[in-house]
Design an enzyme around this catalytic site. Sequence first.
Site, PDB file in Angstrom:
ATOM      1  N   CYS A 182      43.221  26.663  33.289  1.00  0.00           N
ATOM      2  CA  CYS A 182      43.697  28.041  33.191  1.00  0.00           C
ATOM      3  C   CYS A 182      44.957  28.171  32.332  1.00  0.00           C
ATOM      4  O   CYS A 182      45.343  29.273  31.958  1.00  0.00           O
ATOM      5  CB  CYS A 182      43.981  28.569  34.589  1.00  0.00           C
ATOM      6  SG  CYS A 182      42.764  28.012  35.780  1.00  0.00           S
ATOM      7  N   CYS A 239      40.293  38.783  43.117  1.00  0.00           N
ATOM      8  CA  CYS A 239      39.999  37.777  42.091  1.00  0.00           C
ATOM      9  C   CYS A 239      40.159  38.358  40.691  1.00  0.00           C
ATOM     10  O   CYS A 239      39.810  39.514  40.452  1.00  0.00           O
ATOM     11  CB  CYS A 239      38.552  37.299  42.182  1.00  0.00           C
ATOM     12  SG  CYS A 239      38.001  36.783  43.809  1.00  0.00           S
ATOM     13  N   SER A 240      40.617  37.510  39.746  1.00  0.00           N
ATOM     14  CA  SER A 240      40.563  37.905  38.344  1.00  0.00           C
ATOM     15  C   SER A 240      39.116  37.745  37.867  1.00  0.00           C
ATOM     16  O   SER A 240      38.294  37.172  38.562  1.00  0.00           O
ATOM     17  CB  SER A 240      41.515  37.048  37.517  1.00  0.00           C
ATOM     18  OG  SER A 240      41.309  35.679  37.773  1.00  0.00           O
ATOM     19  N   ILE A 287      35.670  36.918  35.380  1.00  0.00           N
ATOM     20  CA  ILE A 287      35.048  35.902  34.521  1.00  0.00           C
ATOM     21  C   ILE A 287      34.966  36.590  33.167  1.00  0.00           C
ATOM     22  O   ILE A 287      34.246  37.571  32.997  1.00  0.00           O
ATOM     23  CB  ILE A 287      33.642  35.545  35.022  1.00  0.00           C
ATOM     24  CG1 ILE A 287      33.689  34.989  36.457  1.00  0.00           C
ATOM     25  CG2 ILE A 287      32.953  34.583  34.062  1.00  0.00           C
ATOM     26  CD1 ILE A 287      34.175  33.578  36.586  1.00  0.00           C
ATOM     27  N   HIS A 326      40.569  36.929  32.751  1.00  0.00           N
ATOM     28  CA  HIS A 326      41.136  35.586  32.671  1.00  0.00           C
ATOM     29  C   HIS A 326      40.249  34.666  31.831  1.00  0.00           C
ATOM     30  O   HIS A 326      39.567  33.790  32.364  1.00  0.00           O
ATOM     31  CB  HIS A 326      41.300  35.056  34.108  1.00  0.00           C
ATOM     32  CG  HIS A 326      41.952  33.718  34.207  1.00  0.00           C
ATOM     33  ND1 HIS A 326      42.681  33.141  33.192  1.00  0.00           N
ATOM     34  CD2 HIS A 326      41.983  32.820  35.231  1.00  0.00           C
ATOM     35  CE1 HIS A 326      43.123  31.950  33.588  1.00  0.00           C
ATOM     36  NE2 HIS A 326      42.703  31.732  34.810  1.00  0.00           N
TER      37      HIS A 326
END
Lengths: 144, 388
Positions: free
Chosen positions: B86, B209-210, B212, B335
Amino acid sequence: MPKIDLPYLLDFCPLQTEDFTRIHEFFTNLKEGKFTTTKCKSCGEILWQPRVVCPHCNSDEMEWIDLPQEGKLFAFTEVIHGAPLGMEDDAPFSIGIVDLEDPKMKVLARVDDAHYEDLEFGQEMRLKIITLEDGRVWFRWVRK
Amino acid sequence: MRKVAIVGGGLTKFGVRKATYKELAQEAGKAVFEDVPNLDKKDVDSLFLGSAASDRMAFQSYPAPLVAEQVGVQPNKVIMRTELACASGQAAMRAAYGSIASGLSDIALVMGVEKMNTPNMAETQTTMAAVMDREWDGVNGMSAPPFFALVMMRHMHEYGTTREQLGMVSVKNHDYSASNPFAQFQKKFTLEDVINSVEISKPIRLLDCSGITDGAGGIVMTSEDRAKEFTDTPVYIEGLAQCNMGSLVSNLPSLTTWKPMKKAFRAALMMAGKDIYDMAFAEVHDCFTIAEIIAYEDGGMCKKGEGGKFIEEGNPYVGGRLPVNTHGGLLGTGHPLGATSIAQTVEVIEQFRGEVPEERYVGGEWALTHNLSGNANVHSVLVFRRGG
Ligand SMILES: [Zn+2]
């Protein structure tokens, strides 16, 4: 059009035989019902996962020791969506980190037969050894 | 050591893109070079490419020369790809910093490119699970959402952090991404939306959640003496630090206190001679809502365990004590692993130039960006100063 159907290298479970790994004894022990790891003969550190070289003192003299097969639940989750290939059909499934007492260490594994709501901090857990279709073995936790 | 400046940058639209890895690279190249019009491509002597998983998600190894050709540069000092999950983009910036500071490179193009959406989402999830120790953590179904779920439930248990406080992070960041043209999610959500969104890995829900995300971006880095050729508002890197502790989840020093984060924040700020509250704003790695709460704490913005209270009391908002994730964070903008740090840096450039919409404009002289990677076992921090 020709059919394109290529497998990826996507098997999570480690290769376990002497041909592929120097810690094959962990898996043969597990097959016999023993949960073990390596302890450094030189500095005495207990290592998790089992190792062939001690990261503390660089010794490669290891001995196998038995680990307790029970402990207390420290943290847990239940995977509902987003499981990787090979585990999609298992979802929902739970995962837990269990505190072992002696030696003091944490062991993360799948938790069988329990949803998130069935689990509590500090709950007594015991190890369950599973055998894959191809004969490989692995470990999970279950409620005691 | 030469002082290092960022003179411009640009991004593609982030999201589920109907475009390939190489096409994203082309778009990002166009955005960068249009932002730095005085730069002749022939003068780019180095390319640093952050790309976490091109091998798996775009089935493309050795992507650096590929991207060089796509954007039209022929590096003759350094060409390399960095991988740090990340934080792959910040790893590329760090490598470029070292190369420029040492005098090896003069003008570096730093890019992040990631293609994550494929026809089979389970394959993407599989690649993400392999970021963990594949044989001993991934095998148990561990990947990012279950890991941060363990962190979140322990944090709630140890400190009494509430579901509502966690949800406020998502609401805030989507509020900001709503006015960000490159964001994956240009949509606002209510606290109820977050709390009632689909369960992913209990207690984490979808809006914790960020995304996909497919996306790419780039920046141009050079030495202080060359910076004025390209911009009136160079952004100087005044501090940088990284810290790693451990890999296997069972062996991490703590789930809820991120020691490597504390060390990286402290060291980067010390190098810059600044305190966290000298920053006008901070872009931190909110891959999950709980990660931003812990960043408030271990980033030194509030006391340990008071991250929930910190947002409840209004501190990390524009107009608050220390605005956090003014671009919408990873939660709002998406992300795309390798491009994430580049997007944070572009936000710093635009804030310093005064190019962001009024409702999330902070400006100021100093800013900080942070990325965690993997199971929060590596933390990477950059401290920036506005020049000009
Ligand atoms: Zn030793």
